[in-house]
Design an enzyme around this catalytic site. Structure first.
Site, PDB file in Angstrom:
ATOM      1  N   ALA A   1      -7.833  -3.115  -5.852  1.00  0.00           N
ATOM      2  CA  ALA A   1      -8.273  -1.853  -6.448  1.00  0.00           C
ATOM      3  C   ALA A   1      -8.992  -2.042  -7.783  1.00  0.00           C
ATOM      4  O   ALA A   1      -8.968  -1.161  -8.633  1.00  0.00           O
ATOM      5  CB  ALA A   1      -7.061  -0.948  -6.617  1.00  0.00           C
TER       6      ALA A   1
ATOM      7  N   ASN B   1      -0.290  -5.215  -8.423  1.00  0.00           N
ATOM      8  CA  ASN B   1      -0.811  -6.417  -7.762  1.00  0.00           C
ATOM      9  C   ASN B   1      -2.122  -6.894  -8.377  1.00  0.00           C
ATOM     10  O   ASN B   1      -2.418  -8.091  -8.372  1.00  0.00           O
ATOM     11  CB  ASN B   1      -1.030  -6.135  -6.276  1.00  0.00           C
TER      12      ASN B   1
ATOM     13  N   HIS C   1      -7.837   1.475 -13.583  1.00  0.00           N
ATOM     14  CA  HIS C   1      -7.717   0.095 -14.066  1.00  0.00           C
ATOM     15  C   HIS C   1      -8.922  -0.239 -14.933  1.00  0.00           C
ATOM     16  O   HIS C   1     -10.060  -0.215 -14.463  1.00  0.00           O
ATOM     17  CB  HIS C   1      -7.695  -0.899 -12.899  1.00  0.00           C
TER      18      HIS C   1
HETATM   19  N1  LIG Z   1      -3.698  -6.129  -3.754  1.00  0.00           N
HETATM   20  C1  LIG Z   1      -3.793  -4.864  -4.127  1.00  0.00           C
HETATM   21  O1  LIG Z   1      -4.690  -4.462  -4.886  1.00  0.00           O
HETATM   22  C2  LIG Z   1      -2.773  -3.874  -3.644  1.00  0.00           C
HETATM   23  C3  LIG Z   1      -3.003  -2.507  -3.806  1.00  0.00           C
HETATM   24  C4  LIG Z   1      -2.055  -1.626  -3.326  1.00  0.00           C
HETATM   25  C5  LIG Z   1      -0.878  -2.078  -2.749  1.00  0.00           C
HETATM   26  N2  LIG Z   1      -0.672  -3.417  -2.647  1.00  0.00           N
HETATM   27  C6  LIG Z   1       0.568  -3.939  -2.046  1.00  0.00           C
HETATM   28  O2  LIG Z   1       0.415  -3.995  -0.641  1.00  0.00           O
HETATM   29  C7  LIG Z   1       1.695  -3.788  -0.009  1.00  0.00           C
HETATM   30  C8  LIG Z   1       1.585  -2.648   1.000  1.00  0.00           C
HETATM   31  O3  LIG Z   1       1.200  -1.465   0.357  1.00  0.00           O
HETATM   32  P1  LIG Z   1       1.324  -0.058   1.112  1.00  0.00           P
HETATM   33  O4  LIG Z   1       0.880   0.983   0.162  1.00  0.00           O
HETATM   34  O5  LIG Z   1       0.718  -0.141   2.453  1.00  0.00           O
HETATM   35  O6  LIG Z   1       2.910   0.037   1.228  1.00  0.00           O
HETATM   36  P2  LIG Z   1       3.788   1.029   2.155  1.00  0.00           P
HETATM   37  O7  LIG Z   1       5.107   1.136   1.481  1.00  0.00           O
HETATM   38  O8  LIG Z   1       3.043   2.264   2.459  1.00  0.00           O
HETATM   39  O9  LIG Z   1       3.949   0.192   3.506  1.00  0.00           O
HETATM   40  C9  LIG Z   1       4.618  -1.038   3.553  1.00  0.00           C
HETATM   41  C10 LIG Z   1       5.193  -1.209   4.946  1.00  0.00           C
HETATM   42  O10 LIG Z   1       5.697  -2.546   5.055  1.00  0.00           O
HETATM   43  C11 LIG Z   1       7.008  -2.516   5.639  1.00  0.00           C
HETATM   44  N3  LIG Z   1       7.731  -3.683   5.099  1.00  0.00           N
HETATM   45  C12 LIG Z   1       8.069  -3.933   3.822  1.00  0.00           C
HETATM   46  N4  LIG Z   1       8.720  -5.105   3.730  1.00  0.00           N
HETATM   47  C13 LIG Z   1       8.790  -5.611   4.999  1.00  0.00           C
HETATM   48  C14 LIG Z   1       9.343  -6.795   5.566  1.00  0.00           C
HETATM   49  N5  LIG Z   1       9.989  -7.705   4.820  1.00  0.00           N
HETATM   50  N6  LIG Z   1       9.224  -6.993   6.907  1.00  0.00           N
HETATM   51  C15 LIG Z   1       8.608  -6.069   7.700  1.00  0.00           C
HETATM   52  N7  LIG Z   1       8.063  -4.925   7.211  1.00  0.00           N
HETATM   53  C16 LIG Z   1       8.160  -4.702   5.882  1.00  0.00           C
HETATM   54  C17 LIG Z   1       7.605  -1.180   5.234  1.00  0.00           C
HETATM   55  O11 LIG Z   1       8.581  -0.756   6.166  1.00  0.00           O
HETATM   56  C18 LIG Z   1       6.360  -0.272   5.233  1.00  0.00           C
HETATM   57  O12 LIG Z   1       6.151   0.351   6.494  1.00  0.00           O
HETATM   58  C19 LIG Z   1       2.685  -3.500  -1.144  1.00  0.00           C
HETATM   59  O13 LIG Z   1       3.379  -4.679  -1.507  1.00  0.00           O
HETATM   60  C20 LIG Z   1       1.786  -3.061  -2.292  1.00  0.00           C
HETATM   61  O14 LIG Z   1       2.365  -3.323  -3.552  1.00  0.00           O
HETATM   62  C21 LIG Z   1      -1.594  -4.311  -3.060  1.00  0.00           C
END
Ligand SMILES: NC(=O)c1ccc[n+]([C@@H]2O[C@H](COP(=O)([O-])OP(=O)(O)OC[C@H]3O[C@@H](n4cnc5c(N)ncnc54)[C@H](O)[C@@H]3O)[C@@H](O)[C@H]2O)c1
Length: 253
Positions: free
Chosen positions: A120, A176, A204
């Site tokens: 992002a 992240n 950001h």
């Molecule tokens: N790189 C970036 O810029 C960026 C931006 C936003 C979010 N993220 C990260 O990406 C990830 C996903 O974000 P999101 O908004 O889709 O989250 P979300 O909470 O909407 O979805 C995450 C899904 O993963 C599942 N999950 C979590 N841990 C698990 C495991 N150990 N095994 C199986 N399933 C599991 C949950 O049940 C959920 O359905 C998060 O860690 C978030 O912090 C990264």
């Protein structure tokens, strides 16, 4: 390229709805500890739910992780050991030096690739290029809406001032991009997080100074519908990274 999704939440939902169907990218397998979420996505894309993560690993070329930092540590090494590639969204997990060394060593042995989308923020291309010289300073100032942090406040508050390595532990679901910037600049960057009731988006600001000059970027991110912590642009960046893997040209650093 057959792709499996680990974590079927907000990012995976945007990805499945926005990615153009192509023969070269087939998103086929879905795994989530909440089986209903995997089933919902599999239904939308005519894919298959896997109950045992290893079944996904055996059948794909690439796993896109969009789950959690703990899932990266638990499950990603087994993907890399099989020589399969990964895209990691929960980048905070990579600021653990021991884990970073572990997965880099596995990848060197098996030839698997670890891809990290820009997420992002804007400006990662310039920071990567700048790191060829000397990067002297990187400061990320993140302004978040109270809803994205599950808070209810009436005045702006400073939530955190410190290093990225500490920020990703304190706010594992929120910052992240601090990890992505640290990896790109090879520095444990400075981070300031504010919660601001006047904003409805995740903003950001990135300041980078180096021997190349100076870069300042600001990204005003609208949140995903189903998860206010996550910016739509993060999901879009994963789509473009995937597209880039099959395209004949490579744009940017
Ligand atoms: N790189 C970036 O810029 C960026 C931006 C936003 C979010 N993220 C990260 O990406 C990830 C996903 O974000 P999101 O908004 O889709 O989250 P979300 O909470 O909407 O979805 C995450 C899904 O993963 C599942 N999950 C979590 N841990 C698990 C495991 N150990 N095994 C199986 N399933 C599991 C949950 O049940 C959920 O359905 C998060 O860690 C978030 O912090 C990264």
């Amino acid at each position: 390229m057959i792709v499996g999704i680990l974590g079927c939440g907000a990012i995976a939902n945007v990805l499945i709805r926005k990615i153009e169907n192509k023969e070269e990218i087939l998103i086929k397998y879905f795994y989530d500890r909440d089986i209903e979420k995997a089933e919902n996505l599999a239904r939308v894309s005519n894919g298959t739910v896997v109950l045992d993560f290893q079944d996904m690993v055996d059948n794909v070329d690439l796993v896109l992780e969009s789950a959690s930092q703990s899932s990266v540590k638990e499950l990603i090494p087994q993907v890399l050991k099989k020589g399969k590639d990964v895209i990691i969204m929960s980048v905070g997990a990579l600021l653990d030096n021991d884990f970073w060394n572990e997965i880099n060593n596995i990848s060197k042995k098996t030839g698997s690739k670890i891809h990290i989308p820009s997420g992002a923020i804007a400006g990662l291309d310039a920071i990567k290029a700048g790191s060829v010289g000397e990067i002297k300073k990187v400061l990320l100032t993140t302004r978040k809406s109270p809803s994205s942090l599950g808070m209810n406040i009436i005045e702006e508050e400073i939530l955190f001032v410190g290093k990225a390595s500490e920020a990703v532990k304190r706010f594992p679901l929120n910052i992240n991009v601090a990890a992505t910037l640290s990896i790109a600049s090879n520095l444990d960057i400075d981070v300031k997080i504010l919660v601001d009731p006047k904003v409805d988006r995740n903003i950001h600001q990135v300041l980078v100074e180096g021997d190349f000059g100076r870069v300042i970027t600001e990204t005003e991110n609208l949140p995903c519908e189903s998860n206010p912590k996550t910016s739509i642009l993060a999901a879009y960046s994963a789509i473009q990274l995937l597209n880039g893997l099959i395209e004949p040209f490579n744009l940017g650093t």
